[in-house]
Design a protein around this motif. Structure first.
Motif, short mmCIF file in Angstrom:
data_model
loop_
_atom_site.label_atom_id
_atom_site.label_comp_id
_atom_site.label_asym_id
_atom_site.label_seq_id
_atom_site.Cartn_x
_atom_site.Cartn_y
_atom_site.Cartn_z
N LYS A 72 -0.50 9.93 -4.29
CA LYS A 72 -0.14 8.65 -4.94
C LYS A 72 -0.83 8.46 -6.29
CE LYS A 72 0.98 6.30 -0.63
NZ LYS A 72 0.67 5.27 0.36
N LYS A 107 -5.51 2.47 -1.45
CA LYS A 107 -4.67 3.47 -0.78
C LYS A 107 -5.35 4.83 -0.81
CE LYS A 107 -0.42 1.10 -2.08
NZ LYS A 107 0.98 1.20 -2.56
N TYR A 162 1.43 7.12 5.61
CA TYR A 162 2.84 6.83 5.90
C TYR A 162 2.89 5.57 6.74
CZ TYR A 162 1.89 8.58 10.57
OH TYR A 162 1.36 8.76 11.81
N ASP A 163 4.01 4.88 6.68
CA ASP A 163 4.20 3.66 7.48
C ASP A 163 2.99 2.71 7.40
OD1 ASP A 163 6.72 4.39 8.19
OD2 ASP A 163 6.23 4.99 10.25
N GLY A 164 2.42 2.58 6.20
CA GLY A 164 1.33 1.62 6.01
C GLY A 164 -0.05 2.14 6.42
N VAL A 171 -3.21 2.31 3.80
CA VAL A 171 -3.04 1.20 2.84
C VAL A 171 -3.80 0.00 3.40
CG1 VAL A 171 -1.39 -0.44 1.81
CG2 VAL A 171 -0.73 1.96 2.15
N GLU A 180 -4.80 -0.82 -6.40
CA GLU A 180 -3.73 -1.52 -7.12
C GLU A 180 -3.92 -3.02 -7.02
OE1 GLU A 180 -0.29 1.72 -5.85
OE2 GLU A 180 -0.12 -0.35 -5.20
N GLU A 181 -3.35 -3.72 -7.98
CA GLU A 181 -3.29 -5.18 -7.85
C GLU A 181 -2.47 -5.52 -6.60
OE1 GLU A 181 -0.33 -7.34 -10.28
OE2 GLU A 181 0.23 -5.39 -11.12
N VAL A 190 0.38 -7.16 -5.32
CA VAL A 190 1.58 -7.67 -5.99
C VAL A 190 2.14 -8.86 -5.22
CG1 VAL A 190 3.94 -7.11 -6.70
CG2 VAL A 190 2.14 -5.39 -6.90
N PHE A 248 4.99 -10.15 -4.36
CA PHE A 248 6.41 -9.81 -4.42
C PHE A 248 7.27 -10.78 -3.62
CE2 PHE A 248 4.68 -6.86 -1.17
CZ PHE A 248 5.48 -7.17 -0.08
N GLU A 294 11.04 -6.57 -0.99
CA GLU A 294 10.97 -5.14 -1.28
C GLU A 294 12.40 -4.59 -1.34
OE1 GLU A 294 7.57 -2.84 0.32
OE2 GLU A 294 7.14 -4.64 1.48
N GLU A 331 10.87 3.23 -3.78
CA GLU A 331 10.57 1.94 -3.16
C GLU A 331 10.07 1.00 -4.25
OE1 GLU A 331 7.90 2.33 0.17
OE2 GLU A 331 8.93 4.12 0.88
N ASN A 390 6.78 1.04 -6.26
CA ASN A 390 5.70 1.21 -5.31
C ASN A 390 5.53 2.69 -4.96
OD1 ASN A 390 3.74 0.91 -3.30
ND2 ASN A 390 5.26 0.50 -1.73
N GLU A 391 6.52 3.25 -4.28
CA GLU A 391 6.36 4.58 -3.67
C GLU A 391 7.57 5.46 -3.93
OE1 GLU A 391 4.25 6.63 -2.20
OE2 GLU A 391 4.62 6.27 -0.08
P1 ADP Z 1 3.17 4.13 2.83
O1 ADP Z 1 2.90 5.40 2.09
O2 ADP Z 1 2.43 4.02 4.11
O3 ADP Z 1 4.64 3.80 2.95
P2 ADP Z 1 3.04 2.12 0.73
O4 ADP Z 1 2.28 2.44 -0.50
O5 ADP Z 1 4.52 2.17 0.65
O6 ADP Z 1 2.50 3.02 1.92
O7 ADP Z 1 2.63 0.70 1.26
C1 ADP Z 1 3.05 0.18 2.52
C2 ADP Z 1 3.38 -1.32 2.39
O8 ADP Z 1 2.23 -2.04 1.95
C3 ADP Z 1 4.45 -1.61 1.34
O9 ADP Z 1 5.73 -1.46 1.87
C4 ADP Z 1 4.12 -3.05 0.97
O10 ADP Z 1 4.64 -3.95 1.95
C5 ADP Z 1 2.60 -3.08 1.04
N1 ADP Z 1 2.01 -2.79 -0.30
C6 ADP Z 1 1.77 -1.57 -0.81
N2 ADP Z 1 1.25 -1.67 -2.06
C7 ADP Z 1 1.16 -2.98 -2.35
C8 ADP Z 1 0.71 -3.73 -3.48
N3 ADP Z 1 0.19 -3.15 -4.57
N4 ADP Z 1 0.81 -5.08 -3.41
C9 ADP Z 1 1.29 -5.71 -2.31
N5 ADP Z 1 1.71 -5.06 -1.21
C10 ADP Z 1 1.65 -3.72 -1.21
#
Ligand code: ADP
Length: 372
Positions: A94, A134, A140-142, A145, A173-174, A176, A178, A181, A247, A259-260
């Motif tokens: 990442k 992160k 994966y799947d959160g 994170v 990361e900040e 976000v 949001f 998604e 994503e 995001n991803e």
């Molecule tokens: P993974 O690789 O496990 O899928 P992600 O980086 O996609 O991890 O993050 C999983 C979830 O965490 C995202 O779908 C989102 O809901 C939340 N998330 C990730 N990064 C941020 C961020 N910078 N700000 C707010 N929520 C975030």
């Protein structure tokens, strides 16, 4: 295809329809794609992967975890690999991904590479007292994170990266703010042709995707155009071949942030198997074989995909077929042939139609039959 999970399994019918001879290198016996698993072996072992690759024309993946040295060995042996190692490294780490997207001028959350708790606390202080940390690899799947207010909350992650040696670092990361998604899928051929599907909305519960709405409501026009541009810029800028899932966050002030990335068919594209002229598995095969891409429009006004997470406490999904299929004849059921286990993705249901409320209701109700 390297990887024997549900993505490989869902590739099988697409391969049969196109008359493509699909071979799978699965990491264990009895996986979701066992029906096509030509070989079971360790995808981190160069000799195993090379032996498998010698029997095929093109190598592709159902996950991003094949190590770079193994991928390079394939390329050196003259095997076409799609996506190739130069692209895959951006989906494997990442931090590398954030650096490259920033270089390309794409919109991403504010981020930093941090190696010490002091650096992380500085970032948190500069971003309103909260941040998202992160692990760069293997999440994966959160998992990997975490939202934190103090660096001490991830002190064990710092210990791990320090023990790993090298210049280990975490991504911060900040947080976000949001509104929702979104995900934009695109396919790209080695010769350059690209095709995007409609932008979709994804709903996550506890870091796991639970539902996808295609197209994303209220996304026609600018939002859809911006998302498609971003995905094409990434596919081209990173040299991705095959399906790429981007994503996205839609912020409350109407911006889109990346995001991803996933460089393979993705959960956010499962709806396309039933809801689009060309499903993502068929398109991935076309793309990695450098065949012309199929049309990506929706067959119906709306398609909603709901994951079956966990499944029944006892028995299997098929035990519930009698009742579930009778009650929801419009629902398209996809069963991954995996044993039920809390939180595990073991199948999904897609419903399509003209009335979004009715489609959402049917899809949720059908999926609910399979969960306790
Ligand atoms: P993974 O690789 O496990 O899928 P992600 O980086 O996609 O991890 O993050 C999983 C979830 O965490 C995202 O779908 C989102 O809901 C939340 N998330 C990730 N990064 C941020 C961020 N910078 N700000 C707010 N929520 C975030």
């Amino acid at each position: 295809m390297i990887g024997g999970g549900q993505l490989a399994r869902m590739m099988i019918p697409a391969a049969i329809e196109l008359g493509v001879d699909l071979r799978v290198l699965a990491e264990a016996e009895g996986m979701a794609a066992a029906i096509a698993a030509d070989r079971v072996g360790d995808y981190t072992d160069t000799a195993t992967v090379l032996a498998f690759a010698r029997e095929v024309d093109v190598v592709t993946f159902d996950h991003e975890h094949v190590p770079q040295d193994v991928l390079r060995a394939l390329v050196d042996a003259g095997v076409p690999v799609h996506p190739g190692p130069d692209a895959l490294r951006f989906a494997q780490d990442k931090l590398v991904m954030r650096e490259r997207l920033s270089e390309l001028g794409l919109p991403v959350p504010d981020w930093a590479r941090v190696q010490t708790t002091a650096e992380l606390d500085d970032f948190i202080a500069g971003h309103g007292g909260t941040a998202v940390v992160k692990t760069p690899r293997g999440g994966y799947d959160g998992k990997g994170v975490r939202v934190v207010r103090r660096a001490a909350e991830v002190s064990e992650w710092f210990t791990t990266i320090a023990e790993d040696g090298g210049d280990g670092a975490l991504l911060v990361e900040e947080l976000v703010d949001f509104r929702r998604e979104l995900a934009q899928l695109v396919a790209r051929r080695p010769s350059g042709e690209v095709a995007t599907w409609p932008l979709v909305e994804t709903v996550q519960v506890g870091g796991v995707c639970s539902e996808v709405i295609a197209p994303a409501p209220r996304s026609a026009g600018r939002l859809a155009d911006v998302a498609a541009d971003v995905a094409i810029t990434i596919a081209e800028g990173l040299g991705v071949t095959g399906v790429l899932a981007v994503e996205l966050f839609e912020t409350s002030d109407e911006r889109i942030l990346v995001n991803e990335l996933a460089m393979r068919p993705h959960n956010s594209g499962h709806w396309s198997m039933d809801g689009s002229t060309t499903g993502q598995f068929e398109q991935h095969l076309r793309a990695v074989l450098d065949l012309p891409l199929g049309a990506t429009g929706s067959r119906d006004e709306w398609s909603v995909m709901v994951n079956v997470l966990g499944g029944p406490a006892e028995g299997s999904l098929t035990d519930r077929y009698g009742e579930a299929l009778a009650a929801h004849p419009t629902a398209k059921m996809h069963n991954y042939g995996k044993a039920p286990r809390p939180g595990r993705k073991i199948g999904h249901v897609t419903v399509s139609g003209d009335d979004l409320d009715a489609v959402v209701y049917e899809a949720r109700a059908a999926a609910a039959f399979f969960q306790d």
